[in-house]
Write a protein that holds these residues in place. Structure first.
Motif, short mmCIF file in Angstrom:
data_model
loop_
_atom_site.label_atom_id
_atom_site.label_comp_id
_atom_site.label_asym_id
_atom_site.label_seq_id
_atom_site.Cartn_x
_atom_site.Cartn_y
_atom_site.Cartn_z
N TRP A 124 0.28 3.02 5.91
CA TRP A 124 -0.05 2.73 4.52
C TRP A 124 -0.28 4.02 3.73
CZ3 TRP A 124 -4.53 3.80 1.74
CH2 TRP A 124 -4.68 3.15 0.51
N ASN A 125 -0.68 5.08 4.43
CA ASN A 125 -1.02 6.35 3.79
C ASN A 125 0.21 7.06 3.22
OD1 ASN A 125 -3.95 6.69 4.21
ND2 ASN A 125 -3.41 6.56 6.38
N SER A 126 -0.06 8.02 2.36
CA SER A 126 0.96 8.92 1.85
C SER A 126 1.40 9.88 2.97
CB SER A 126 0.40 9.73 0.68
OG SER A 126 1.35 10.63 0.17
N PRO A 127 2.69 10.21 3.09
CA PRO A 127 3.78 9.86 2.17
C PRO A 127 4.60 8.65 2.60
CG PRO A 127 4.54 11.57 3.64
CD PRO A 127 3.11 11.26 4.05
N MET A 128 4.13 7.87 3.61
CA MET A 128 4.92 6.73 4.06
C MET A 128 4.84 5.56 3.07
SD MET A 128 3.59 8.56 6.70
CE MET A 128 2.19 7.70 7.40
N PHE A 129 3.60 5.18 2.68
CA PHE A 129 3.37 4.11 1.71
C PHE A 129 3.98 2.78 2.14
CE2 PHE A 129 3.10 7.82 -1.32
CZ PHE A 129 1.75 7.68 -1.60
N TRP A 130 3.73 2.39 3.39
CA TRP A 130 4.17 1.06 3.84
C TRP A 130 3.08 0.05 3.51
CZ3 TRP A 130 6.83 1.32 9.33
CH2 TRP A 130 7.95 2.17 9.24
N PRO A 131 3.41 -1.06 2.87
CA PRO A 131 2.38 -2.04 2.52
C PRO A 131 1.83 -2.74 3.76
CG PRO A 131 4.56 -2.90 2.02
CD PRO A 131 4.75 -1.47 2.42
N VAL A 132 0.55 -3.08 3.70
CA VAL A 132 -0.10 -3.86 4.76
C VAL A 132 -0.24 -5.28 4.24
CG1 VAL A 132 -2.15 -4.13 6.18
CG2 VAL A 132 -1.31 -1.84 5.65
N ALA A 229 9.18 10.43 7.40
CA ALA A 229 8.12 11.07 6.61
C ALA A 229 6.78 11.07 7.32
CB ALA A 229 7.99 10.37 5.25
N ASN A 230 6.68 10.41 8.47
CA ASN A 230 5.41 10.34 9.20
C ASN A 230 5.04 11.73 9.71
OD1 ASN A 230 3.32 9.90 11.06
ND2 ASN A 230 4.16 7.94 11.73
#
Length: 264
Positions: A124-132, A229-230
């Motif tokens: 969920w964090n930057s820079p991945m920004f995957w929604p939970v 990006a992880n």
């Protein structure tokens, strides 16, 4: 991909999206591929956008930089990478740490879900920004319970002082790309070291245990997906022998195109 919001796959795939598989696009040899791809995508994307599909993905072989550049020209960026390693190759450990590894069962579902939640929270964090997506919780529980009850593929959980601190779970065929021979491959579904203790050698120790199991089980390769990006995951998998075989390219069209039209 017209998935209901609470579907298990909605964690990873936008519910109103288009996906082109790696074998779903090609240009004949000797042809200038760029104008052909531009023409094909322009025609298809016009229909997709008119139908409300603004999220587009395309899988490409990792070893074709010219093809990747074509998709970049069309507005796509690299979103996901599939990578494979030979299970017989050694797993090098940079430091030791005393852990106990156990194969989880359905009775360990709460430990499994807690570690899975930790993994999703990290992405969920930057820079991945995957929604939970909390609406998928029931589907996630059911999926993991069914996998834990299977005798074919394991969930390995690492414990330290009785506390679950890491997990690697496996599926067959899982989400192994079609360019990998699935009959001899095992898919690493989730690999996670709990937040706050990453970088201490736990992941490598657990991977060695997992690859020993995979080799003894007769598998030749292991495949997984990671977010390029992880900042911790990508270097870890690449540093432990996983070689990219497929990239998922992604483009999100501004949905205002549906109503922000030129004046007639």
């Amino acid at each position: 991909m017209s998935l209901p919001p609470n579907d298990f796959a909605s964690q990873f795939v936008p519910p109103q999206s288009i996906s082109i598989p790696v074998e779903g696009h090609a240009v004949a040899a000797g042809i200038d591929a760029l104008p052909v791809y531009v023409a094909l995508y322009a025609d298809l994307a016009a229909t997709w956008a008119a139908d409300g599909f603004f999220h587009h993905r395309a899988a490409i072989p990792a070893g074709d930089p010219e093809l990747q550049d074509i998709w970049v020209t069309l507005g796509f960026g690299r979103f996901l990478t599939a990578a494979t390693r030979r299970v017989a190759d050694p797993v090098l450990l940079d430091r030791g740490r005393a852990i106990t590894v156990e194969r989880a069962s359905a009775e360990d579902i709460e430990d499994v879900l807690a570690l899975s939640d930790d993994l999703m929270a990290w992405h969920w964090n930057s820079p991945m920004f995957w929604p939970v997506l909390h609406v998928t919780a029931e589907a996630v529980r059911e999926f993991n319970l069914n996998a834990l009850r299977s005798s074919e593929t394991p969930y390995f959980v690492a414990y330290e002082d009785g506390r679950p601190i890491a997990m690697q779970s496996f599926l067959r065929p899982g989400f192994t790309p079609p360019i990998i021979r699935q009959s001899s491959d095992v898919y690493l579904f989730e690999g996670i070291v709990a937040s706050g203790i990453r970088g201490g050698g736990i992941g490598g120790a657990l991977l060695r245990h997992s690859m020993d199991w995979a080799r003894l089980a007769g598998h030749e390769t292991c495949t997984l997906h990671f977010a390029p990006a992880n900042p911790s995951g990508a270097p870890f998998w690449l540093g432990h022998g996983f070689v990219p075989v497929e990239h998922t390219m992604e483009r999100i069209i501004d949905s205002r195109i549906a109503w922000a039209r030129p004046r007639s």
